[in-house]
Motif scaffolding. Structure first.
Motif, PDB file in Angstrom:
ATOM      1  N   ILE A 396      82.806 -25.654 -22.149  1.00 33.25           N
ATOM      2  CA  ILE A 396      82.639 -24.470 -21.287  1.00 33.25           C
ATOM      3  C   ILE A 396      81.520 -24.645 -20.269  1.00 33.25           C
ATOM      4  O   ILE A 396      81.202 -23.714 -19.520  1.00 33.25           O
ATOM      5  CB  ILE A 396      82.410 -23.193 -22.123  1.00 33.25           C
ATOM      6  N   GLY A 397      80.922 -25.825 -20.217  1.00 31.66           N
ATOM      7  CA  GLY A 397      79.901 -26.114 -19.207  1.00 31.66           C
ATOM      8  C   GLY A 397      78.586 -25.406 -19.417  1.00 31.66           C
ATOM      9  O   GLY A 397      77.920 -25.017 -18.445  1.00 31.66           O
ATOM     10  N   ALA A 398      78.145 -25.273 -20.678  1.00 29.03           N
ATOM     11  CA  ALA A 398      76.915 -24.530 -20.965  1.00 29.03           C
ATOM     12  C   ALA A 398      75.874 -25.374 -21.694  1.00 29.03           C
ATOM     13  O   ALA A 398      74.979 -24.835 -22.343  1.00 29.03           O
ATOM     14  CB  ALA A 398      77.243 -23.287 -21.783  1.00 29.03           C
ATOM     15  N   GLN A 399      75.972 -26.694 -21.584  1.00 27.60           N
ATOM     16  CA  GLN A 399      74.978 -27.553 -22.210  1.00 27.60           C
ATOM     17  C   GLN A 399      73.707 -27.640 -21.362  1.00 27.60           C
ATOM     18  O   GLN A 399      73.742 -27.421 -20.150  1.00 27.60           O
ATOM     19  CB  GLN A 399      75.533 -28.967 -22.408  1.00 27.60           C
ATOM     20  N   VAL A 400      72.600 -27.991 -22.008  1.00 26.05           N
ATOM     21  CA  VAL A 400      71.349 -28.300 -21.324  1.00 26.05           C
ATOM     22  C   VAL A 400      71.095 -29.789 -21.530  1.00 26.05           C
ATOM     23  O   VAL A 400      70.894 -30.234 -22.666  1.00 26.05           O
ATOM     24  CB  VAL A 400      70.171 -27.473 -21.877  1.00 26.05           C
ATOM     25  N   VAL A 401      71.141 -30.552 -20.439  1.00 25.96           N
ATOM     26  CA  VAL A 401      71.058 -32.018 -20.534  1.00 25.96           C
ATOM     27  C   VAL A 401      69.961 -32.526 -19.595  1.00 25.96           C
ATOM     28  O   VAL A 401      70.231 -32.941 -18.468  1.00 25.96           O
ATOM     29  CB  VAL A 401      72.410 -32.679 -20.188  1.00 25.96           C
ATOM     30  N   PRO A 402      68.713 -32.519 -20.049  1.00 29.70           N
ATOM     31  CA  PRO A 402      67.616 -32.977 -19.191  1.00 29.70           C
ATOM     32  C   PRO A 402      67.418 -34.486 -19.182  1.00 29.70           C
ATOM     33  O   PRO A 402      66.655 -35.005 -18.379  1.00 29.70           O
ATOM     34  CB  PRO A 402      66.399 -32.294 -19.816  1.00 29.70           C
TER      35      PRO A 402
END
Length: 419
Positions: A396-402
């Protein structure tokens, strides 16, 4: 009056502020003593250790040293050698690197000074099995303990029993050289003996306690480890005279990162309530508890947004074969508990940029999360049951990928309740 424009972006900015506060380039110089006379050797291990080494050389110039960090977390240092190995389950590269580090340590003398750089992840990266044990033994046990839901303090206590380097043994190898240990804490309570399983701090536990802990969490040790523990192990006491001159300094801790995020929120007109920086337990259970609190707050007549902040280290008991981690699982369980509540937004991320074994820090959820998943025919309940929180939020495109954050002060959780 609040200045929040986009709640999800606001929560992501708070996570970024928490990570920035724990950047070794910021915190190490403040804790670093004046450079000693004579030979100085920098040693270390952990996800933040290479960045810590970079910070030391930024202050002192090129240094002699050897540091072990996680794959992808290396930095270009002037003199300190950086070696990468696996985390959270150790590999042969970690064993080989630890052997090199021990060779350096054992060659030091009373006139030498060691600056030890220790951070979370060092428990897996410093891998030297005790006599009679193998890497395979430790890999099997590490994977089983991580899947059991066992708290990190218990895991580290067992690791110390089985290591030739943890629980003060690295300091014993360095003796009689002087040791100043700089630590970035990723453990609830900031106990130096728990950070990376305390390579410069003696072990207060024993083999009988380790056996009882494994039984409590339903973990069966490989036969070689079970036999080793039954014989009593060989722990190094905190009172060992070789540890008497060690100075352990915590230069960054979860509480400091939460306060940095809290300041930004307060400046934006938000009522901040810090629930604690050392919370532990099953991620999905903590998510339900905090979500219920958020709903209660949302029912009040609020004049400004309310932010619930917390840190610590949650665990996940593996029930399925999905891709997940405690932070993503926290957010997924919170989304299910909130059921699209129109006023509540959630974020949970690991400050090292890695949640579980995935190269993802965590995720965000908002009032549209479940509806979006349903429209895509994705089951949130099924994802939670299968421990597939990362798969759910990726879809759903809601990841946090720093990416690699080069630090590690444990989990960051925030729940924003809008008026």
């Amino acid at each position: 009056m609040s200045s929040i424009q986009d709640p999800n972006d606001f929560l992501r900015s708070l996570f970024s502020a928490a990570v920035k506060q724990a950047d070794p380039m910021r915190c190490v110089p403040a804790a670093l003593p004046p450079k000693p006379d004579g030979r100085v050797v920098v040693l270390g291990a952990g996800k933040a250790s290479a960045r810590m080494a970079e910070a030391v050389e930024a202050e002192w110039g090129p240094c002699e040293g050897f540091v072990i960090t996680r794959y992808g977390y290396a930095r270009d240092c002037q003199g300190i050698e950086i070696v990468e190995a696996a985390h959270p389950v150790p590999d042969q590269a970690g064993v080989d690197a630890t052997g090199q580090l021990l060779e350096i340590a054992e060659g030091l003398g009373a006139d030498d000074t060691v600056i030890m750089l220790i951070s979370g992840g060092g428990s897996a990266l410093l891998c030297a099995p005790a006599d009679g044990l193998t890497l395979d033994n430790k890999q099997t046990l590490a994977a089983d303990m991580l899947a059991s839901g066992m708290p990190i303090g218990d895991i580290n206590g067992i690791r110390k029993e089985l290591s030739a380097v943890k629980g003060g043994r690295l300091a014993a190898a360095v003796y009689p050289a002087k040791i100043v240990t700089l630590m970035i804490s990723d453990v609830p309570g900031d106990d130096p003996s728990d950070i990376a399983s305390g390579p410069t701090v003696g072990h207060a536990g024993n083999a009988h306690l380790a056996i009882a802990t494994l039984a409590k969490w339903g973990v069966t040790a490989p036969p070689a480890i079970a036999s080793y523990l039954e014989k009593g192990g060989d722990p190094l006491s905190p009172d060992d005279p070789r540890l008497a001159g060690v100075e352990n300094i915590i230069c960054a801790a979860p509480s400091q990162s939460l306060e940095a995020a809290a300041k930004i929120a307060r400046d934006a007109g938000v009522d901040v309530r810090i629930l604690g920086d050392a919370l532990e337990g099953e991620a999905r259970d903590l998510a339900v508890t905090q979500s219920e609190l958020a709903v209660q707050i949302a029912e009040e007549k609020l004049s400004q947004p309310v932010l619930l902040l917390s840190g610590g280290e949650c665990t996940v008991t593996r029930r399925g074969d999905g891709i997940g981690g405690p932070n993503a699982e926290f957010v997924l369980a919170a989304a299910l508990a909130l059921r699209g509540h129109p006023k509540i937004h959630v974020i949970a991320c690991d400050t090292d940029g890695v949640d579980g074994a995935a190269e993802v820090a965590g995720a965000v959820a908002d009032p549209t999360t479940l509806a979006l998943a349903e429209a895509m025919e994705i089951s949130a309940e099924g994802a939670l049951a299968n421990n597939n929180a990362h798969g759910f939020f990726e879809a759903i495109g809601a990841q946090v990928v720093p990416g690699p954050t080069l630090t590690n002060v444990n989990d960051f959780r925030a729940i924003l309740v809008l008026p």
